[in-house]
Scaffold this motif. Structure first.
Motif, PDB file in Angstrom:
ATOM      1  N   HIS A 160       0.592  -0.911   0.419  1.00 13.17           N
ATOM      2  CA  HIS A 160      -0.142  -0.021   0.353  1.00 13.17           C
ATOM      3  C   HIS A 160       1.172   1.247  -0.059  1.00 13.17           C
ATOM      4  N   ALA A 161       1.773   1.354   1.359  1.00 14.45           N
ATOM      5  CA  ALA A 161       2.690   2.232   0.850  1.00 14.45           C
ATOM      6  C   ALA A 161       3.277   2.458   0.068  1.00 14.45           C
ATOM      7  N   LEU A 162       3.950   1.964  -0.994  1.00  7.92           N
ATOM      8  CA  LEU A 162       4.710   2.017  -1.779  1.00  7.92           C
ATOM      9  C   LEU A 162       3.656   2.572  -3.568  1.00  7.92           C
ATOM     10  N   HIS A 163       2.817   2.176  -2.583  1.00  3.28           N
ATOM     11  CA  HIS A 163       1.519   2.205  -4.462  1.00  3.28           C
ATOM     12  C   HIS A 163       1.045   3.603  -3.935  1.00  3.28           C
ATOM     13  N   SER A 164       1.183   3.987  -2.639  1.00  6.20           N
ATOM     14  CA  SER A 164       0.762   5.831  -2.499  1.00  6.20           C
ATOM     15  C   SER A 164       1.986   7.154  -2.753  1.00  6.20           C
ATOM     16  N   TYR A 165       3.559   5.874  -2.611  1.00  5.25           N
ATOM     17  CA  TYR A 165       4.283   6.604  -2.993  1.00  5.25           C
ATOM     18  C   TYR A 165       4.903   6.911  -4.452  1.00  5.25           C
ATOM     19  N   LEU A 166       4.397   6.196  -5.317  1.00  6.58           N
ATOM     20  CA  LEU A 166       4.300   6.225  -6.428  1.00  6.58           C
ATOM     21  C   LEU A 166       3.364   7.097  -7.131  1.00  6.58           C
ATOM     22  N   SER A 167       2.648   7.050  -6.673  1.00  8.31           N
ATOM     23  CA  SER A 167       1.108   7.577  -7.166  1.00  8.31           C
ATOM     24  C   SER A 167       1.331   9.216  -6.420  1.00  8.31           C
ATOM     25  N   ASN A 168       1.584   9.596  -6.192  1.00 15.75           N
ATOM     26  CA  ASN A 168       1.939  10.444  -5.403  1.00 15.75           C
ATOM     27  C   ASN A 168       2.631  11.429  -5.866  1.00 15.75           C
ATOM     28  N   GLN A 169       4.465  10.434  -6.339  1.00 15.35           N
ATOM     29  CA  GLN A 169       5.405  11.269  -6.698  1.00 15.35           C
ATOM     30  C   GLN A 169       4.741  11.197  -8.492  1.00 15.35           C
ATOM     31  N   LYS A 170       3.892   9.900  -8.787  1.00 16.11           N
ATOM     32  CA  LYS A 170       3.858  10.569 -10.482  1.00 16.11           C
ATOM     33  C   LYS A 170       2.959  11.509 -10.965  1.00 16.11           C
ATOM     34  N   GLN A 171       2.512  11.711  -9.319  1.00 17.61           N
ATOM     35  CA  GLN A 171       0.739  12.515 -10.258  1.00 17.61           C
ATOM     36  C   GLN A 171       0.368  14.010  -9.276  1.00 17.61           C
ATOM     37  N   SER A 172      -0.275  14.458 -10.403  1.00 15.97           N
ATOM     38  CA  SER A 172      -0.232  16.014  -9.401  1.00 15.97           C
ATOM     39  C   SER A 172      -1.386  15.735  -8.422  1.00 15.97           C
ATOM     40  N   VAL A 173      -1.164  16.802  -7.171  1.00 19.56           N
ATOM     41  CA  VAL A 173      -2.211  16.031  -6.322  1.00 19.56           C
ATOM     42  C   VAL A 173      -3.785  15.799  -6.393  1.00 19.56           C
ATOM     43  N   THR A 174      -4.181  16.706  -8.013  1.00 20.95           N
ATOM     44  CA  THR A 174      -5.819  16.222  -7.794  1.00 20.95           C
ATOM     45  C   THR A 174      -5.710  14.255  -8.597  1.00 20.95           C
ATOM     46  N   TYR A 175      -4.480  14.098  -8.681  1.00 22.74           N
ATOM     47  CA  TYR A 175      -5.145  12.599  -9.800  1.00 22.74           C
ATOM     48  C   TYR A 175      -4.054  11.643  -8.669  1.00 22.74           C
ATOM     49  N   ALA A 176      -3.757  12.273  -7.541  1.00 24.68           N
ATOM     50  CA  ALA A 176      -3.031  11.049  -7.059  1.00 24.68           C
ATOM     51  C   ALA A 176      -3.924   9.711  -6.305  1.00 24.68           C
ATOM     52  N   ASN A 177      -5.017   9.973  -5.471  1.00 24.89           N
ATOM     53  CA  ASN A 177      -5.209   9.416  -4.791  1.00 24.89           C
ATOM     54  C   ASN A 177      -6.525   8.204  -6.181  1.00 24.89           C
ATOM     55  N   TYR A 178      -5.886   6.202  -5.303  1.00 31.15           N
ATOM     56  CA  TYR A 178      -6.346   5.864  -6.445  1.00 31.15           C
ATOM     57  C   TYR A 178      -7.430   5.420  -5.825  1.00 31.15           C
ATOM     58  N   VAL A 179      -8.400   4.420  -6.678  1.00 36.37           N
ATOM     59  CA  VAL A 179      -9.584   4.528  -6.154  1.00 36.37           C
ATOM     60  C   VAL A 179      -9.952   3.015  -4.802  1.00 36.37           C
ATOM     61  N   ILE A 180     -10.946   2.670  -4.869  1.00 30.45           N
ATOM     62  CA  ILE A 180     -11.047   1.127  -3.754  1.00 30.45           C
ATOM     63  C   ILE A 180     -10.568   0.108  -4.956  1.00 30.45           C
ATOM     64  N   PHE A 181     -11.732   0.050  -5.808  1.00 31.23           N
ATOM     65  CA  PHE A 181     -11.482  -0.735  -6.825  1.00 31.23           C
ATOM     66  C   PHE A 181     -10.113  -0.920  -6.570  1.00 31.23           C
ATOM     67  N   VAL A 182      -8.348  -0.961  -7.028  1.00 30.55           N
ATOM     68  CA  VAL A 182      -7.516  -0.885  -7.069  1.00 30.55           C
ATOM     69  C   VAL A 182      -6.603  -0.996  -6.244  1.00 30.55           C
ATOM     70  N   ALA A 183      -6.918  -0.547  -4.832  1.00 32.75           N
ATOM     71  CA  ALA A 183      -6.480  -0.712  -3.361  1.00 32.75           C
ATOM     72  C   ALA A 183      -5.755  -1.923  -2.294  1.00 32.75           C
ATOM     73  N   GLU A 184      -6.594  -2.897  -2.981  1.00 36.72           N
ATOM     74  CA  GLU A 184      -5.382  -4.307  -2.156  1.00 36.72           C
ATOM     75  C   GLU A 184      -5.007  -4.416  -3.255  1.00 36.72           C
ATOM     76  N   VAL A 185      -5.079  -5.076  -4.499  1.00 36.88           N
ATOM     77  CA  VAL A 185      -4.267  -5.192  -5.859  1.00 36.88           C
ATOM     78  C   VAL A 185      -2.602  -4.864  -4.871  1.00 36.88           C
ATOM     79  N   ALA A 186      -2.062  -3.913  -5.069  1.00 40.56           N
ATOM     80  CA  ALA A 186      -0.379  -3.621  -4.569  1.00 40.56           C
ATOM     81  C   ALA A 186      -0.346  -4.470  -3.393  1.00 40.56           C
ATOM     82  N   SER A 187      -0.722  -4.201  -2.253  1.00 41.63           N
ATOM     83  CA  SER A 187      -0.620  -5.328  -1.257  1.00 41.63           C
ATOM     84  C   SER A 187      -0.382  -6.938  -0.973  1.00 41.63           C
ATOM     85  N   THR A 188      -1.645  -7.084  -1.653  1.00 42.87           N
ATOM     86  CA  THR A 188      -2.248  -8.725  -1.602  1.00 42.87           C
ATOM     87  C   THR A 188      -1.315  -9.260  -2.877  1.00 42.87           C
TER      88      THR A 188
END
Length: 600
Positions: free
Chosen positions: A394-422
């Motif tokens: 989860h943490a690296l999913h958030s880190y990479l999205s925050n690094q690569k996306q503006s604050v407008t588009y950084a937050n991923y939706v719940i449908f994909v939230a468990e993919v990176a962790s699992t």
């Protein structure tokens, strides 16, 4: 137990997260809170003006981005501090102050959606043409305006908003009944010793090697749910009715359509999941037969489903070993990913051990402009290693999205939230299976993996099928009585688990204790996320760098596209039943391997 735990002040700083990376002091936080409070008036100043020009829209969006960044830091600091010791009144108050500010922000910007929807298409396109900087926000604007046909008049919207608190009533009532009012009799073990039965102890009791204790806990819990079955049915019926009311009011064909539309997920994905799992039910039936044989019982009951089929393999893994194991297991992800993992380990992203008052469980929290934070309560078990790689996923999913996306588009939706962790958990499991030479330990690991499939893919899909049936019954005007709910739930358990398990009367009441049935078509995402993660981990191990590059692009995507498109870019098409079928093919193969290992 708390007497044996250290106070927060006594925890070695090396094993605590560094919240000074967000604010150096509490006073710095308070200064920023007061500054942001002063920005609320700037928001309200835009009310009634969004149709003026592209320049006005751009100013509003940029102000909202600035405020979003500030609110993210304020909220993260207050909540993380509070979780360090939930008894601390200073941080309870700071969290409350933040929540009050968040409510004020929401109220101040309530005008935005209606005004955006009121702008004619040709006028809006003129705004984009006249103001190049506005183009960045086109997708965000489209996401608002795609709801236009489901948005009502100002008066009707106000009426629905006023009804909003009532829509929370079923969940609130369920929580009060389930968490506050229900008290369960003690279970007793083979020696007649009592064991308290609570929501927290129930599954651990079912994992016990003592079958008498398992059965007693099972009967204790459901004896109470049986007493309240009619009340529970009325609450669940009310939940389904309120969802149907709001869906119809917004001109959706069903509550399912209304729910999935919020995250841009086609309803076919929901139906495809159920169809694919049903096609693979024979593999679950094989698993049930194997469990019955390995446990050596004449009749397998539902209270026998949680105890390990392969016991006696408890392994202690201290935190330093866990970090190295994580690095070894995630090596297929490449050096860039491992470098971020090391940074998290070395630079105090993680709060590792339990202390007095610390929040229980584990989570990851992204912090835009800083780095993610991970809460653990590490106790040196193998399960804790899985939790570590899960939360760092989860943490690296958030880190990479925050690094690569503006604050407008950084937050991923719940449908994909468990993919990176699992996906991380799957890679860890494959590493452990690859590196062990002990047949008994391999059997234990496969047992662990199979339980993830059973609990996440099969069980959550069964929940999803039941929830859909409930919703459809209400949509068609049928009553959701306790008898009807229990009969349907009993049949689903027979379908999913097969003929080699005794269909205990108690299991027909399980629907009454599942809080996720009040989360509005939430549970299916556990199963789709698990399937996608298995597919991605298999592709990474099979193809190497090309698969890793695609996967890292997905992790960097935030919400810059809809979730199905983002996953497709990583090589997984969730619009197809193939990922679910492929995951369950692996489940069948592992079941067969476990049977072979235990026969040797």
């Amino acid at each position: 137990m708390s007497q044996t735990l250290p106070a927060r002040a006594d925890v070695d700083v090396r094993f605590t997260w560094n919240l000074a990376d967000i604010f150096p002091t509490d006073d710095a936080w308070r200064t920023e809170l007061n500054r942001v409070r002063g920005q609320v008036e700037k928001l309200t100043a835009f009310q009634g003006r969004l149709g003026e020009s592209g320049a006005t829209l751009l100013k509003l969006f940029r102000l909202e981005d600035e405020l979003s960044l500030s609110m993210d830091k304020l909220g993260n600091y207050a909540r993380r501090k509070s979780d360090e010791d939930t008894r601390n009144p200073i941080y309870q108050e700071m969290s409350a102050q933040f929540m009050n500010l968040a409510v004020s922000m929401g109220e101040a910007s309530a005008f935005e959606t209606p005004e955006l929807l009121a702008i004619p298409d040709e006028v809006l396109e003129g705004f984009f043409a006249a103001e190049p900087g506005l183009e960045h926000y086109r997708l965000a604007v489209q996401r608002v305006r795609r709801q236009k046909e489901h948005t009502l008049s100002k008066d009707c919207e106000a009426l629905l908003a006023a009804a909003g608190p009532m829509s929370q009533a079923p969940d609130d009532i369920f929580s009060m009944l389930n968490d506050a009012d229900m008290v369960f009799p003690d279970a007793v073990d083979t020696d007649g010793k009592p064991h308290p039965v609570t929501h927290g102890t129930f599954v651990p009791l079912l994992q016990s090697a003592d079958r008498t204790l398992r059965q007693s806990a099972f009967q204790s819990l459901y004896s109470v749910y049986g007493q309240f079955r009619n009340t529970s049915a009325a609450i669940l019926s009310s939940q389904m009715k309120q969802l149907q009311f709001f869906a119809a009011a917004r001109h959706y064909p069903s509550a399912l359509h209304a729910s999935l539309d919020q995250t841009e997920v086609p309803v076919d994905i929901y139906h495809n999941l159920i169809a694919a799992v049903r096609e693979n039910l024979p593999a679950m039936h094989d698993y049930v037969r194997l469990r019955k044989r390995l446990l050596g019982v004449e009749d397998l009951h539902f209270y026998d489903l949680y105890t390990p089929m392969v016991a006696g393999q408890d392994v202690k893994v201290d935190y330093e070993e866990a970090k190295q194991l994580a690095l070894d297991a995630l090596a297929p992800m490449g050096e860039d990913y491992l470098a971020l993992l090391r940074e998290g380990f070395q630079n105090r992203w993680i709060d590792v051990y339990e202390n007095q008052g610390k929040r229980s469980g584990a989570y990851s929290a992204g912090a835009y402009g800083v780095h993610p934070y991970v809460l653990l309560n590490y106790t040196d078990t193998l399960d804790d290693v899985f939790t570590l790689v899960h939360e760092m996923g989860h943490a690296l999913h958030s880190y990479l999205s925050n690094q690569k996306q503006s604050v407008t588009y950084a937050n991923y939706v719940i449908f994909v939230a468990e993919v990176a962790s699992t996906c991380n958990e799957a890679l860890l499991m494959q590493h452990l299976l690859k590196t062990t030479t002990d047949k008994r330990r391999r059997a234990y690991l496969i047992n662990h993996f199979l339980e993830q499939f059973r609990g996440t893919l099969y069980r959550q899909t069964m929940f999803a099928e039941f929830e859909l049936w409930c919703s459809e019954q209400v949509r068609q005007g049928e009553a959701l009585t306790a008898e009807a709910l229990s009969a349907k739930y009993r049949q689903l358990n027979r379908d999913y688990y097969g003929e080699d398990i005794v269909l205990d009367d108690e299991i027909a009441l399980e629907w009454a204790r599942i809080p996720h049935f009040y989360y509005d078509f939430y549970v299916y995402q556990y199963a789709t996320g698990f399937s996608a993660a298995i597919a991605l981990s298999q592709r990474i191990l099979r193809e190497g760098k090309p698969a890793v590059d695609d996967y890292l692009a997905f992790l960097s995507g935030g919400c810059s596209a809809d979730p199905v498109t983002l996953l497709k870019g990583a090589g997984v098409d969730m619009a197809s039943p193939a990922p679910v079928s492929d995951a369950l093919k692996l489940f069948a193969e592992l079941t067969h391997e476990l049977e072979t290992l235990c026969a040797e």
